[in-house]
Design an enzyme around this catalytic site. Sequence first.
Site, PDB file in Angstrom:
ATOM      1  N   ASN A   1       0.806  -1.232   0.000  1.00 32.90           N
ATOM      2  CA  ASN A   1       0.000   0.000   0.000  1.00 32.90           C
ATOM      3  C   ASN A   1       0.834   1.274   0.000  1.00 32.90           C
ATOM      4  O   ASN A   1       0.486   2.251  -0.647  1.00 32.90           O
ATOM      5  CB  ASN A   1      -1.013  -0.018   1.150  1.00 32.90           C
TER       6      ASN A   1
ATOM      7  N   GLU B   1       2.996  -5.301  12.404  1.00 33.90           N
ATOM      8  CA  GLU B   1       2.080  -4.163  12.226  1.00 33.90           C
ATOM      9  C   GLU B   1       1.011  -4.640  11.259  1.00 33.90           C
ATOM     10  O   GLU B   1       1.283  -4.857  10.082  1.00 33.90           O
ATOM     11  CB  GLU B   1       2.863  -2.968  11.685  1.00 33.90           C
TER      12      GLU B   1
ATOM     13  N   CYS C   1      -3.391   1.537   6.316  1.00 33.95           N
ATOM     14  CA  CYS C   1      -3.861   0.869   7.538  1.00 33.95           C
ATOM     15  C   CYS C   1      -4.386   1.890   8.547  1.00 33.95           C
ATOM     16  O   CYS C   1      -5.096   1.524   9.476  1.00 33.95           O
ATOM     17  CB  CYS C   1      -2.754   0.019   8.134  1.00 33.95           C
TER      18      CYS C   1
ATOM     19  N   GLU D   1       6.812   0.400  16.294  1.00 35.76           N
ATOM     20  CA  GLU D   1       7.878   0.908  15.427  1.00 35.76           C
ATOM     21  C   GLU D   1       8.083   2.383  15.761  1.00 35.76           C
ATOM     22  O   GLU D   1       7.416   2.937  16.623  1.00 35.76           O
ATOM     23  CB  GLU D   1       7.476   0.736  13.964  1.00 35.76           C
TER      24      GLU D   1
HETATM   25  O1  TXE Z   1      -1.055  -8.758   2.452  1.00 37.68           O
HETATM   26  P1  TXE Z   1      -0.060  -9.822   2.919  1.00 37.68           P
HETATM   27  P2  TXE Z   1      -1.835  -8.739   1.078  1.00 37.68           P
HETATM   28  C1  TXE Z   1      -4.317  -6.168   4.665  1.00 37.68           C
HETATM   29  C2  TXE Z   1      -5.459  -5.755   3.816  1.00 37.68           C
HETATM   30  C3  TXE Z   1      -5.318  -6.603   2.612  1.00 37.68           C
HETATM   31  C4  TXE Z   1      -4.846  -7.870   3.225  1.00 37.68           C
HETATM   32  C5  TXE Z   1      -4.108  -8.768   2.313  1.00 37.68           C
HETATM   33  O2  TXE Z   1      -6.664  -6.050   4.474  1.00 37.68           O
HETATM   34  O3  TXE Z   1      -6.501  -6.767   1.921  1.00 37.68           O
HETATM   35  O4  TXE Z   1      -3.991  -7.457   4.264  1.00 37.68           O
HETATM   36  O5  TXE Z   1      -3.131  -8.024   1.568  1.00 37.68           O
HETATM   37  C6  TXE Z   1       4.211 -11.187   2.437  1.00 37.68           C
HETATM   38  N1  TXE Z   1       5.077 -15.458   5.120  1.00 37.68           N
HETATM   39  N2  TXE Z   1      -3.156  -5.319   4.531  1.00 37.68           N
HETATM   40  O6  TXE Z   1      -2.265 -10.069   0.599  1.00 37.68           O
HETATM   41  O7  TXE Z   1      -0.299 -11.087   2.177  1.00 37.68           O
HETATM   42  C7  TXE Z   1       3.744 -10.608   1.133  1.00 37.68           C
HETATM   43  O8  TXE Z   1       4.454 -11.157   0.057  1.00 37.68           O
HETATM   44  C8  TXE Z   1       5.780 -14.327   5.072  1.00 37.68           C
HETATM   45  C9  TXE Z   1      -2.935  -4.418   5.607  1.00 37.68           C
HETATM   46  O9  TXE Z   1      -0.998  -7.982   0.168  1.00 37.68           O
HETATM   47  O10 TXE Z   1      -0.069  -9.834   4.378  1.00 37.68           O
HETATM   48  C10 TXE Z   1       3.998  -9.133   1.346  1.00 37.68           C
HETATM   49  O11 TXE Z   1       5.367  -8.821   1.141  1.00 37.68           O
HETATM   50  N3  TXE Z   1       5.430 -13.285   4.308  1.00 37.68           N
HETATM   51  C11 TXE Z   1      -1.636  -3.792   5.548  1.00 37.68           C
HETATM   52  C12 TXE Z   1       3.639  -8.954   2.812  1.00 37.68           C
HETATM   53  O12 TXE Z   1       3.736 -10.258   3.395  1.00 37.68           O
HETATM   54  C13 TXE Z   1       4.310 -13.376   3.586  1.00 37.68           C
HETATM   55  C14 TXE Z   1      -0.981  -3.564   4.273  1.00 37.68           C
HETATM   56  C15 TXE Z   1       2.217  -8.432   3.055  1.00 37.68           C
HETATM   57  O13 TXE Z   1       1.307  -9.233   2.342  1.00 37.68           O
HETATM   58  C16 TXE Z   1       3.517 -14.536   3.618  1.00 37.68           C
HETATM   59  C17 TXE Z   1      -1.279  -4.565   3.287  1.00 37.68           C
HETATM   60  C18 TXE Z   1       3.942 -15.612   4.424  1.00 37.68           C
HETATM   61  N4  TXE Z   1       3.261 -16.758   4.526  1.00 37.68           N
HETATM   62  C19 TXE Z   1      -2.360  -5.379   3.446  1.00 37.68           C
HETATM   63  N5  TXE Z   1       2.448 -14.342   2.824  1.00 37.68           N
HETATM   64  C20 TXE Z   1      -1.329  -2.742   6.563  1.00 37.68           C
HETATM   65  N6  TXE Z   1      -1.716  -2.965   7.795  1.00 37.68           N
HETATM   66  O14 TXE Z   1      -0.688  -1.758   6.258  1.00 37.68           O
HETATM   67  C21 TXE Z   1       2.557 -13.102   2.311  1.00 37.68           C
HETATM   68  N7  TXE Z   1       3.691 -12.519   2.752  1.00 37.68           N
END
Ligand code: TXE
Length: 480
Positions: free
Chosen positions: A150, A248, A282, A461
């Site tokens: 994001n 986070e 977020c 953080e």
């Molecule tokens: O996030 P992911 P996604 C929320 C938001 C969104 C949802 C899914 O609701 O719709 O999360 O988004 C890595 N082990 N937020 O799918 O999957 C992934 O490659 C280790 C809130 O994009 O959590 C990426 O680099 N790492 C949020 C990172 O984790 C893993 C911002 C985040 O991806 C992994 C974004 C695993 N098993 C989404 N699987 C905020 N709070 O700012 C994925 N990743």
Amino acid sequence: MERLLNFINGELVPARSARWLDVFAPATGTAHAHLADSDEHDVEAAVQAAEKAFPAWNALGREGRSAAMLRLADLIEEDMDGFVADESKDNGKPLALARRVDIPRAVANLRFFATAILHFSSEAHLMDDVAVNYTDRQPIGVVGCISPWNLPLYLFTWKIAPALAAGNCVVAKPSEVTPLTAYRLSTLCNAAGIPPGVLNIVHGLGPKVGAAITAHPKIAAISFTGGTRTGAEIARVAAPMFKKLSLELGGKNPVLVFADCDFDLMVKTTVRSSFTNQGQICLCGSRILVERSILERFRTAFVGQVRLLKVGDPSDPDQDMGALVSKDHLEKVLSYVELAKSEGGRILTGGEQLHLAGELKNGWYMAPTVIEGLGPECRTNQEEIFGPVVTIQPFDAEEDALDLANATPFGLASVVWTTDLQRSQRVARALHAGIVWINCWMLRDLRTPFGGVKNSGVGREGGVEALKFFTEAKNVCIKL
Ligand code: TXE
């Protein structure tokens, strides 16, 4: 098409598998780059490079590390236009937003921690004339940083900067959805004088690269920002290995609007806190709680201003909102609108995908959406949607507002609108949240603790908290 390579041991290299992933431009829905599709073998190479680089990076001392990081910040700033264009292309966010917020903040993150480390000191505990204890804070060694799509470079640097400043070597994984600016940063590291192996960037999918970083026995700490479910998976794997974890995660942030607020400022700011970055921050407020006596006035003014928001080409400075980050994400957000309808919600404005013309006809655009008529227990008001969708709920008394505000499993940020000083303090104390903004939103001081409670995460953080996270405290006791 451009190939985005890993950065391991100071070299730009393809994934060992020689496989590639497509990276898409949300504005047009077309692929614009190929990304290294890495796996545990690439992570292993990165860990080895980081381990090898650690003694020298640590020995460089805080001033040496600070100087290299400041040079990296300067190089990003010199290439501002390139970074801004890449961030907008990769994420779909308005170019103007990337120029105003994302890239300047990435530069600021590097400068902030490069200078914070010069002032970082530790405690001494004197036991009268018996002994003196001092706290020796040493870097952990090799640490993992995993960041989301994001705010791509903003959150990537928010993690790597304190890690590097504290003397660690890093294996970092940007989101596979938006890898472009982290790749661009990797092309500047050697020129900045960051020694090979100090910062390694391994691109690819979460369940492959992220999971390999999480499970690697030589990575002793992980800083993660992303979805709550992913955070839980990382904790499940890393906790039994006793890794340090900073998570986070998601939010479902309330905006509490009391009748005594500065109405015009509140409406203007609430439009921003709802729809900046297409609602994909977020910290965005997604549940607007309004004192019943001003509900009608709020609804009319807010919906009126939301209808004026322009959604379109991210490179056009006239647009307020760009595209959502991916087709999957757009579909997920739209499915929540359908869910809201099935739960009895009324769509006051928006609620649909927008189909633009010409080059943008396959882009992932959505109208800013306002929903009313749903109670606190329904899924629409419980689950993180992370898109341009907000709900309005009325309340009568302050206690009701607090009950509604605290009625989700999340606790990241909250916003309070009131001119009553006593009330603002009372409400701030009673909110279950890591961050409370009173009469403002997204006003950030990088020294403050940043993070959430409940399902919004573990740890903080920012400022000294981040430097403490990326060091181990050792107490040394000397008998006098
Ligand atoms: O996030 P992911 P996604 C929320 C938001 C969104 C949802 C899914 O609701 O719709 O999360 O988004 C890595 N082990 N937020 O799918 O999957 C992934 O490659 C280790 C809130 O994009 O959590 C990426 O680099 N790492 C949020 C990172 O984790 C893993 C911002 C985040 O991806 C992994 C974004 C695993 N098993 C989404 N699987 C905020 N709070 O700012 C994925 N990743």
